[in-house]
Design a protein around this motif. Structure first.
Motif, PDB file in Angstrom:
ATOM      1  N   ASP A 608      58.696 -59.704  77.706  1.00  0.00           N
ATOM      2  CA  ASP A 608      56.977 -60.291  76.479  1.00  0.00           C
ATOM      3  C   ASP A 608      57.205 -60.357  75.389  1.00  0.00           C
ATOM      4  OD1 ASP A 608      57.312 -61.988  79.395  1.00  0.00           O
ATOM      5  OD2 ASP A 608      55.229 -60.855  79.930  1.00  0.00           O
ATOM      6  N   PHE A 609      57.502 -60.830  74.763  1.00  0.00           N
ATOM      7  CA  PHE A 609      56.881 -61.352  73.412  1.00  0.00           C
ATOM      8  C   PHE A 609      55.929 -61.592  72.862  1.00  0.00           C
ATOM      9  CE2 PHE A 609      61.602 -60.519  73.616  1.00  0.00           C
ATOM     10  CZ  PHE A 609      61.935 -59.774  73.349  1.00  0.00           C
ATOM     11  N   THR A 610      55.328 -61.131  71.815  1.00  0.00           N
ATOM     12  CA  THR A 610      54.279 -61.672  71.432  1.00  0.00           C
ATOM     13  C   THR A 610      53.481 -61.966  69.630  1.00  0.00           C
ATOM     14  OG1 THR A 610      52.906 -59.477  71.203  1.00  0.00           O
ATOM     15  CG2 THR A 610      52.968 -60.579  73.511  1.00  0.00           C
ATOM     16  N   LEU A 611      53.520 -63.473  69.818  1.00  0.00           N
ATOM     17  CA  LEU A 611      53.535 -63.393  67.940  1.00  0.00           C
ATOM     18  C   LEU A 611      52.268 -62.789  67.089  1.00  0.00           C
ATOM     19  CD1 LEU A 611      53.150 -66.843  68.122  1.00  0.00           C
ATOM     20  CD2 LEU A 611      54.897 -65.870  67.158  1.00  0.00           C
ATOM     21  N   ASP A 612      52.996 -62.448  65.611  1.00  0.00           N
ATOM     22  CA  ASP A 612      51.892 -61.690  64.625  1.00  0.00           C
ATOM     23  C   ASP A 612      51.951 -62.788  63.888  1.00  0.00           C
ATOM     24  OD1 ASP A 612      51.864 -58.944  65.832  1.00  0.00           O
ATOM     25  OD2 ASP A 612      53.407 -58.450  65.546  1.00  0.00           O
ATOM     26  N   THR A 613      51.169 -63.272  63.213  1.00  0.00           N
ATOM     27  CA  THR A 613      50.675 -64.621  62.043  1.00  0.00           C
ATOM     28  C   THR A 613      50.206 -63.666  61.239  1.00  0.00           C
ATOM     29  OG1 THR A 613      50.504 -65.978  64.136  1.00  0.00           O
ATOM     30  CG2 THR A 613      49.237 -66.089  61.454  1.00  0.00           C
ATOM     31  N   LEU A 614      50.189 -64.665  60.034  1.00  0.00           N
ATOM     32  CA  LEU A 614      50.039 -63.647  58.360  1.00  0.00           C
ATOM     33  C   LEU A 614      50.166 -64.888  57.147  1.00  0.00           C
ATOM     34  CD1 LEU A 614      52.733 -63.156  56.295  1.00  0.00           C
ATOM     35  CD2 LEU A 614      52.719 -61.598  57.914  1.00  0.00           C
ATOM     36  N   GLU A 615      49.408 -64.787  56.448  1.00  0.00           N
ATOM     37  CA  GLU A 615      48.896 -65.887  55.985  1.00  0.00           C
ATOM     38  C   GLU A 615      49.682 -65.205  54.254  1.00  0.00           C
ATOM     39  OE1 GLU A 615      45.267 -67.930  55.263  1.00  0.00           O
ATOM     40  OE2 GLU A 615      46.045 -68.981  57.550  1.00  0.00           O
ATOM     41  N   LEU A 616      50.730 -66.105  54.160  1.00  0.00           N
ATOM     42  CA  LEU A 616      51.268 -66.002  52.312  1.00  0.00           C
ATOM     43  C   LEU A 616      50.461 -66.686  51.340  1.00  0.00           C
ATOM     44  CD1 LEU A 616      55.045 -65.061  52.522  1.00  0.00           C
ATOM     45  CD2 LEU A 616      53.230 -63.497  52.384  1.00  0.00           C
ATOM     46  N   ARG A 617      49.690 -66.477  50.531  1.00  0.00           N
ATOM     47  CA  ARG A 617      49.094 -67.045  49.905  1.00  0.00           C
ATOM     48  C   ARG A 617      49.090 -67.260  47.907  1.00  0.00           C
ATOM     49  NH1 ARG A 617      45.189 -69.900  52.025  1.00  0.00           N
ATOM     50  NH2 ARG A 617      44.364 -69.701  53.621  1.00  0.00           N
ATOM     51  N   SER A 618      48.757 -67.667  47.114  1.00  0.00           N
ATOM     52  CA  SER A 618      49.782 -67.602  46.163  1.00  0.00           C
ATOM     53  C   SER A 618      49.809 -66.398  46.128  1.00  0.00           C
ATOM     54  CB  SER A 618      48.724 -68.679  45.057  1.00  0.00           C
ATOM     55  OG  SER A 618      49.107 -68.522  43.528  1.00  0.00           O
ATOM     56  N   GLY A 619      51.159 -65.884  45.264  1.00  0.00           N
ATOM     57  CA  GLY A 619      51.055 -64.643  44.150  1.00  0.00           C
ATOM     58  C   GLY A 619      51.717 -63.740  45.591  1.00  0.00           C
ATOM     59  N   GLN A 620      52.003 -63.326  46.716  1.00  0.00           N
ATOM     60  CA  GLN A 620      52.274 -62.967  47.626  1.00  0.00           C
ATOM     61  C   GLN A 620      53.275 -62.834  48.276  1.00  0.00           C
ATOM     62  OE1 GLN A 620      48.702 -63.555  50.788  1.00  0.00           O
ATOM     63  NE2 GLN A 620      47.994 -61.766  50.045  1.00  0.00           N
ATOM     64  N   VAL A 621      54.240 -61.396  48.352  1.00  0.00           N
ATOM     65  CA  VAL A 621      55.655 -61.536  48.506  1.00  0.00           C
ATOM     66  C   VAL A 621      55.442 -61.258  49.790  1.00  0.00           C
ATOM     67  CG1 VAL A 621      57.419 -60.678  47.704  1.00  0.00           C
ATOM     68  CG2 VAL A 621      56.492 -61.213  46.104  1.00  0.00           C
ATOM     69  N   MET A 622      56.666 -61.632  50.833  1.00  0.00           N
ATOM     70  CA  MET A 622      57.207 -60.936  52.432  1.00  0.00           C
ATOM     71  C   MET A 622      58.483 -60.706  51.691  1.00  0.00           C
ATOM     72  SD  MET A 622      56.678 -62.069  55.754  1.00  0.00           S
ATOM     73  CE  MET A 622      57.757 -63.025  55.927  1.00  0.00           C
ATOM     74  N   LEU A 623      58.895 -59.078  52.359  1.00  0.00           N
ATOM     75  CA  LEU A 623      60.031 -59.201  52.370  1.00  0.00           C
ATOM     76  C   LEU A 623      60.736 -58.413  53.622  1.00  0.00           C
ATOM     77  CD1 LEU A 623      62.649 -57.904  50.566  1.00  0.00           C
ATOM     78  CD2 LEU A 623      61.222 -55.518  50.382  1.00  0.00           C
TER      79      LEU A 623
END
Length: 688
Positions: A608-623
């Motif tokens: 069973d997999f579960t969700l992780d949630t995040l928000e990227l606001r202006s200028g934020q970077v996800m690698l």
């Protein structure tokens, strides 16, 4: 001529015998004049000091030109008769490229009596055995053997001249050496088959001008003996005279004894030359095989074939191939003179005739079938002789190799044998290159089908990707990525949600690429059905386990992107199944992980997999990266050790998504001295 005389004067400067030096200079000048007048080529002079005297030779570059022998009463051209009077002995030696006229002078004030002053030799069977008996001269191998032989024959039989003719592989008798008045036949005129029955029987003979050999040598009478071995006829030795009936049967028997000893010397020399020839042949074939095996490009292979042939075996070479329509055309052409390559190619392309594809042999169609304009533009090339060899490999006729030489330059049999062997190896190399090219094209097409078609535009988000599969020639490996729209994709309802994925299949190569294709296509199909991200991973896990023995472990980071209202950024719902967690860079330079770790795919059935949630606001970077980035090795260190990747990302503050991706890619490449042996993939998302 003056330079030749000065050379002889300097060489003999230590001699006290002025008359001998003057004779040497005079004879050298006569031979140099003959070389310019009759051969019409440049010449070289060699002067060899011997214990008993000096040997001087003038070599020109026209071996086929006959030696003229005018009389002493002639107003010009008295060179050879003068030398006959001046020298103790003289003669002519030939090889494939030069002709040398030589003479010997004794180092004495009272030289040996001239040819015309010598006492008559003993006659009958009681004559001393020449070339090896007591009082005789056993010849050495090479040119000295032939020189000694013809000089001995001339002296023993009191002949006007003597000659040795050698049989080549085609059965033609070619000049070996001569002394005195000998008129050489034109090339191709005299053959072994054209000799009389005595020669074919291996017996010496005497004859008048009606004998084929006497007629060819311009003699009124002749004594000759074959140089016969168990392997065949090596040639013939002959004494000639301008007087009819000059030689009797006793002279023939004496000449036969000379021929027997000369045959032994020539056979040893022939065997030695044959051994050297075989070593050279094997060396050439081995070198050619190595070079042909070193490339799997058909164009390069054909170019290599022509350059192996030219100029060693032929003056020019062309490789013909058969296209899909069955038409035979020249694919690559090469000439020893690079300025003539274009003219040769135009001539070959203009000809309607094609070389034979079923058997080797002479081919004259390449020029005969060409238009007059092409023949005129090609000049002397249109008259060249050509030889064709089919290119056959695995019972497929792929074309032909054609070699050419100028008219009048016969192909030696050895060159034809080498060319035929090379054509067999070339055919196999070209066929291998074609098969490799076809398989590579098919593999590339299949690999390209596993790559995403493109990166979509997502409002409020910059997206950059980097993908570098490990392995030469690979376009797809065990790592993969994808970014695509999901949900209702009709034209009336533009995309409002997007999904991304980055994964790593255990292993590299075709097996890993097969699981890559399964995962990427499954993700798109399940997303089109609007299946939630955790359910997609659960379904994909069951699909991988269903592969049985072909199943591979898979780490996967999969998420859904939804723009926030008012262009305030994006929300990302994601699952990290055994994959390196995504890193988020804030505008202030802080780096944090964006998801927790969950089980990888392909191990357990019920997960069973579960969700992780995040928000990227202006200028934020996800690698998002694969382990080809974090586990890049330099000695005992990994790039990801001690939060190495986090520090690297922190240094990218203020950069665009593309600039961040480029900096990470460069850092991975420069981290270790050796190229990476693992696939590398990364996705950069930046809220604008």
């Amino acid at each position: 001529m003056a330079a030749a005389r000065r050379f002889v004067r300097r060489t003999l400067s230590d001699w006290d015998m002025e008359q001998v030096v003057d004779d040497a200079m005079l004879a050298t000048s006569e031979l140099a004049t003959n070389a310019v007048t009759y051969a019409g080529t440049s010449f070289e002079v060699s002067c060899t000091l011997e214990e008993e005297g000096v040997r001087i030779e003038v070599l020109d570059r026209h071996p086929a030109r006959q030696i003229a022998m005018p009389s002493l009463e002639a107003t010009s051209g008295r060179g050879l008769p003068s030398i006959d009077r001046l020298a103790a002995s003289w003669g002519v030696t030939y090889n494939g490229l030069t002709k040398g006229v030589w003479f010997r002078l004794p180092k004495t004030a009272d030289p040996t009596p001239r040819r015309s002053e010598r006492p008559a030799p003993p006659t009958g069977d009681a004559a001393p055995a020449p070339m090896g008996g007591e009082g005789g001269t056993r010849p050495r191998t090479g040119e000295t053997s032939l020189d000694s032989a013809v000089a001995t024959v001339r002296d023993m039989l009191d002949a006007d001249g003597a000659a040795v003719l050698l049989a080549d592989r085609e059965g033609e008798l070619v000049p070996g050496a001569s002394t005195g008045a000998v008129s050489w036949p034109p090339p191709g005129r005299l053959t072994v088959a054209g000799l009389g029955p005595h020669a074919r029987a291996g017996l010496p003979w005497t004859a008048d001008a009606s004998d084929p050999l006497a007629a060819a040598l311009g003699a009124a009478s002749l004594a000759a003996a074959p140089l016969q071995t168990q392997s065949g006829l090596l040639g013939v030795v002959a004494a000639v005279s301008a007087a009819p009936g000059r030689f009797d049967e006793a002279a023939g028997r004496r000449l036969g004894r000379i021929a027997d000893e000369l045959t032994l010397v020539l056979e040893r020399a022939r065997l030695g030359e044959l051994e050297r020839s075989w070593r050279g042949w094997l060396s050439f074939v081995a070198e050619a095989s190595d070079l042909l095996a070193g490339t799997l490009d058909s164009e390069r292979t054909m170019a290599l074939v022509t350059q192996l042939v030219v100029p060693r075996l032929a003056t020019w070479c062309a490789v013909y191939t058969v296209d899909e329509g069955g038409i035979v055309r020249p694919a690559y052409v090469w000439h020893a003179d690079e300025t003539r390559v274009d003219a040769l190619r135009e001539l070959l392309e203009a000809a309607d005739a094609a070389p034979p594809l079923d058997s080797s042999g002479p081919w004259n169609g390449y020029a005969a079938a060409a238009p007059d304009a092409a023949r005129a533009a090609a000049g002397s090339l249109a008259g060249d002789q050509a030889y064709a060899f089919p290119l056959v490999a695995r019972r497929r006729r792929m074309g032909a190799m054609v070699i050419g030489r100028p008219a009048g330059e016969r192909f030696p049999q050895g060159a034809l044998d080498l060319a035929e062997e090379l054509s067999r190896r070339a055919a196999l190399a070209i066929d291998n290159a074609r098969l490799y090219t076809a398989q590579t094209a098919m593999s590339s097409a299949l690999q390209r089908s596993l790559l995403p078609p493109g990166i979509p535009d997502i409002p409020g988000l910059e997206v950059a990707v980097v993908y570098q599969p490990a392995g030469e020639g690979s376009e797809v490996g065990g790592d993969f990525y994808d970014v695509f729209a999901c949900g209702d994709l009709s034209e009336s309802a533009p995309a409002s949600r997007w999904r991304f994925a980055i994964g790593d299949v255990c292993g590299t190569g075709p097996e890993a690429a097969a699981v890559t294709g399964l995962a990427r296509h499954a993700l798109r199909i399940l997303a089109a059905e609007d299946m939630p991200v955790p359910d997609v991973l659960a379904r994909l896990n069951r699909l991988i386990l269903a592969e049985g023995e072909r199943a591979r472990l898979l780490t996967l980071l999969h998420g859904e992107i939804t723009p926030l209202p008012g262009r305030a950024g994006v929300r990302i719902d994601l699952v990290s199944a055994g994959h390196p967690p995504p890193l988020v860079l804030d505008p202030g330079g802080t780096v944090r992980e964006g998801a927790g770790a969950q089980p990888l795919l392909g191990v357990f059935e019920d997960v069973d997999f579960t969700l992780d949630t995040l928000e990227l606001r202006s200028g934020q970077v996800m690698l998002c990266v694969t382990d080809g980035v974090t586990e890049r090795r330099a000695g005992d260190r990994l790039l990801g050790d001690g939060e190495g990747l986090e520090r690297l990302l922190a240094g990218c503050r203020g950069l665009s998504a593309g600039a961040v991706a480029a900096r990470i890619q460069r850092a991975v490449r420069d981290f270790g001295p050796e190229p990476s042996n693992d696939d590398v993939a990364l996705i950069v998302l930046r809220a604008s």
